[in-house]
Design a protein around this motif. Structure first.
Motif, short mmCIF file in Angstrom:
data_model
loop_
_atom_site.label_atom_id
_atom_site.label_comp_id
_atom_site.label_asym_id
_atom_site.label_seq_id
_atom_site.Cartn_x
_atom_site.Cartn_y
_atom_site.Cartn_z
N ILE A 133 -4.73 -0.19 -2.98
CA ILE A 133 -4.86 -1.33 -3.50
C ILE A 133 -6.20 -2.19 -3.15
O ILE A 133 -7.07 -1.79 -2.56
N THR A 134 -6.49 -3.07 -4.04
CA THR A 134 -7.58 -4.06 -4.00
C THR A 134 -7.54 -5.05 -2.98
O THR A 134 -6.37 -5.50 -2.51
N ALA A 135 -8.69 -5.58 -2.66
CA ALA A 135 -8.64 -6.67 -1.92
C ALA A 135 -7.75 -7.91 -2.36
O ALA A 135 -7.16 -8.58 -1.75
N GLY A 136 -8.03 -8.02 -3.78
CA GLY A 136 -7.59 -9.00 -4.62
C GLY A 136 -5.64 -9.07 -4.51
O GLY A 136 -5.12 -9.68 -4.27
N ASP A 137 -5.20 -7.84 -4.59
CA ASP A 137 -3.93 -7.39 -4.41
C ASP A 137 -3.48 -7.95 -3.07
O ASP A 137 -2.13 -8.46 -2.77
N GLY A 138 -4.20 -7.36 -2.02
CA GLY A 138 -3.63 -7.89 -0.71
C GLY A 138 -3.67 -9.20 -0.30
O GLY A 138 -2.83 -9.55 0.16
N ALA A 139 -4.87 -10.10 -0.91
CA ALA A 139 -4.58 -11.39 -0.68
C ALA A 139 -3.60 -12.04 -1.34
O ALA A 139 -3.17 -13.04 -1.03
N GLN A 199 0.71 -1.12 0.08
CA GLN A 199 0.14 -0.02 0.05
C GLN A 199 1.00 1.15 0.02
O GLN A 199 0.60 2.32 -0.59
N GLN A 200 1.81 1.10 0.62
CA GLN A 200 2.81 2.30 0.89
C GLN A 200 3.59 2.55 -0.65
O GLN A 200 3.95 3.75 -0.95
N ARG A 250 -5.71 1.08 3.86
CA ARG A 250 -6.08 1.86 2.47
C ARG A 250 -6.05 3.16 2.53
O ARG A 250 -6.31 3.72 3.28
N LYS A 251 -5.33 3.65 1.50
CA LYS A 251 -5.14 5.15 1.33
C LYS A 251 -6.29 5.87 1.07
O LYS A 251 -7.19 4.97 -0.07
N PRO A 252 -6.60 6.80 1.04
CA PRO A 252 -7.79 7.74 0.65
C PRO A 252 -7.46 7.94 -0.78
O PRO A 252 -6.39 7.90 -1.59
#
Length: 173
Positions: free
Chosen positions: A55-61, A48-49, A158-160
């Motif tokens: 980022i999307t939830a898919g990227d996070g997963a 995210q940084q 999550r960034k704004p």
């Protein structure tokens, strides 16, 4: 696979792998799971940084899953010398168990005596079995928990959304 996911997954995997392999920290399964959880969160935070947009939830997963898989192999590599350092202490514990237990199956007693008195083949077999079992557990639980924590990290960190500027163009005459 997207290349922007690899570096955050490496960071998360290194954190998870090194911390979960240390025998003093991961003495219990709960502590080991806490380090597994941290791998996915670290990976999602770093991802995210590095991104300008959320980022999307898919990227996070996905980054969490990669961190879990990398962390399992890092933990295996780190745990190899640590297992051999811990073996003398285990032998002392096995000797105490043998002294204090009278009712034990003969096959188990024979194996424990061989391990306690430093039989090389038995010690090596014990270490190999431990490493294989640990790798399977780290792969399974590391993949599950890191994926879930990567999802959580995608939401928590999550960034704004950057404001979008709409430029109105006057209609052509």
């Amino acid at each position: 696979m997207n290349s922007y996911l690899v570096q955050p997954a490496l960071y998360g995997g290194l954190v998870m792998g090194v911390l979960s392999a240390l025998p003093l920290i991961s003495a219990g399964n709960f502590c080991c799971c806490m380090w597994v959880i941290s791998g996915g969160l670290v990976a999602a935070y770093v991802l995210q940084q590095r991104q300008a947009t959320p980022i999307t939830a898919g990227d996070g997963a996905l980054v969490g899953l990669l961190a879990g898989l990398i962390g399992a192999f890092v933990a295996l590599i780190v745990s190899i010398p640590l297992n051999f350092l811990v073996a003398p202490m285990e032998r002392q514990i096995v000797l105490r168990v043998l002294e204090n237990s009278g009712n034990m199956p003969p096959d188990l007693r024979e194996w424990m005596e061989r391990y306690a008195y430093g039989d090389v083949r038995t010690t090596f077999a014990m270490q190999v079995a431990r490493m294989i079992g640990s790798l399977v557990l780290w792969l399974f639980f590391g993949a599950i928990f890191s994926t879930l924590r990567g999802l959580l990290g995608a939401v928590v960190f999550r960034k704004p959304q950057p404001p979008t500027t709409v430029i109105e163009v006057p209609p052509a005459p």
